[in-house]
Motif scaffolding. Structure first.
Motif, mmCIF file in Angstrom:
data_model
loop_
_atom_site.group_PDB
_atom_site.id
_atom_site.type_symbol
_atom_site.label_atom_id
_atom_site.label_comp_id
_atom_site.label_asym_id
_atom_site.label_seq_id
_atom_site.Cartn_x
_atom_site.Cartn_y
_atom_site.Cartn_z
ATOM 1 N N HIS A 100 0.838 -1.193 0.000
ATOM 2 C CA HIS A 100 0.000 0.000 0.000
ATOM 3 C C HIS A 100 0.878 1.249 0.000
ATOM 4 N N THR A 119 -2.118 -5.478 -4.107
ATOM 5 C CA THR A 119 -2.016 -4.048 -3.880
ATOM 6 C C THR A 119 -3.375 -3.388 -4.086
ATOM 7 N N ASP A 120 -3.414 -2.064 -3.937
ATOM 8 C CA ASP A 120 -4.664 -1.345 -4.202
ATOM 9 C C ASP A 120 -4.413 -0.217 -5.201
ATOM 10 N N GLU A 121 -5.496 0.415 -5.626
ATOM 11 C CA GLU A 121 -5.436 1.394 -6.710
ATOM 12 C C GLU A 121 -4.636 2.639 -6.338
ATOM 13 N N THR A 123 -1.828 2.813 -4.611
ATOM 14 C CA THR A 123 -0.402 2.573 -4.399
ATOM 15 C C THR A 123 0.423 3.073 -5.577
ATOM 16 N N GLY A 163 -1.028 1.151 -8.780
ATOM 17 C CA GLY A 163 -1.341 -0.224 -8.424
ATOM 18 C C GLY A 163 -2.050 -0.962 -9.546
ATOM 19 N N ARG A 164 -2.930 -0.268 -10.247
ATOM 20 C CA ARG A 164 -3.644 -0.898 -11.360
ATOM 21 C C ARG A 164 -2.682 -1.226 -12.495
ATOM 22 N N GLU A 167 -0.641 -4.288 -11.656
ATOM 23 C CA GLU A 167 -1.381 -5.515 -11.948
ATOM 24 C C GLU A 167 -1.333 -5.820 -13.439
ATOM 25 N N ALA A 172 2.279 -7.159 -9.846
ATOM 26 C CA ALA A 172 1.279 -7.468 -8.815
ATOM 27 C C ALA A 172 0.290 -8.480 -9.381
ATOM 28 N N CYS A 175 -4.954 -6.197 -7.981
ATOM 29 C CA CYS A 175 -5.157 -4.844 -7.471
ATOM 30 C C CYS A 175 -6.622 -4.691 -7.094
ATOM 31 N N LEU A 181 -7.859 -3.785 0.696
ATOM 32 C CA LEU A 181 -6.593 -4.502 0.587
ATOM 33 C C LEU A 181 -6.389 -5.508 1.712
#
Length: 213
Positions: A100, A119-121, A123, A163-164, A167, A172, A175, A181
């Motif tokens: 993150h 991960t998330d958007e 990051t 993050g996207r 992915e 990753a 995401c 997360l």
């Protein structure tokens, strides 16, 4: 500098220098090594999740007190770092990086050495803003995103991807939306932990050997 929390067959390994955005230094590396040693021999734990406390996963090596070493000292230091990342890559139990905030420079070597990255958007993944190094970080990206993209990012100081995009590029595995997360990573870890530990070890080793080849 590193905390360990257990939740069933899952162990969280938490980088805990939030005031420094979990920059990697000797204290953190020492505590990380201790945590990995203990958990490797704990048969009650099947899966590890590495994450960062505070606002970031890790912004990379702590260079605040950096002193220019001799060529031999520099070579020895880089070899120590490399052996640690390879130790994580070859660790007998699956390791998930829960990423993150920011994952930069040496922090991306850590996550690239793990088995799965969630991960998330929000990051940001990337490289140092200063043109440092000689390909030490970027080659870890190349394993996952291919040589062209790795070169494009590594040769551009301060490059970032979301993050996207991480992915989509392949560094990753997944995401998720902001705020999901922690829950999603634990869900994935629990699913993996249902497989008996000895089978997990064999499966991970098999995948790694193919990657090595």
């Amino acid at each position: 500098a590193v905390l360990v929390e257990k939740k069933g067959r899952i162990a969280y390994v938490i980088l805990n220098r939030p005031e420094k955005l979990n920059a990697l230094n000797a204290d953190l590396f020492r505590d990380l090594d201790y945590a990995l040693d203990d958990l490797e021999h704990d048969d009650s734990v099947s899966v590890l999740i590495i994450k960062g406390s505070g606002r970031a996963f890790s912004v990379g090596y702590d260079v605040e007190k950096y002193k220019s070493p001799s060529v031999i000292e520099d070579k020895n230091n880089l070899e120590k770092y490399t052996r640690r990342w390879l130790r994580i890559w070859e660790y007998p139990k699956p390791i998930i990086a829960q990423v993150h905030g920011y994952a930069l420079a040496g922090g991306t070597q850590l996550l690239a050495s793990c088995d799965i990255v969630i991960t998330d958007e929000d990051t940001q993944f990337g490289f140092p803003s200063l043109p440092l190094g000689g390909g030490f970080v970027g080659i870890y990206w190349g394993w996952h995103i291919g040589h062209q993209r790795a070169k494009m990012l590594d040769l551009t100081a301060g490059s970032r991807i979301t993050g996207r995009e991480a992915e989509q590029y392949g560094i990753a595995a997944k995401c998720v939306k902001s705020g999901e997360l922690e829950e999603e990573t634990l869900k994935i870890a629990k699913g993996i932990a249902k497989t008996p530990l000895d089978i997990l070890k064999l499966k991970k080793q098999a995948h790694n050997r193919i990657m090595d080849l």
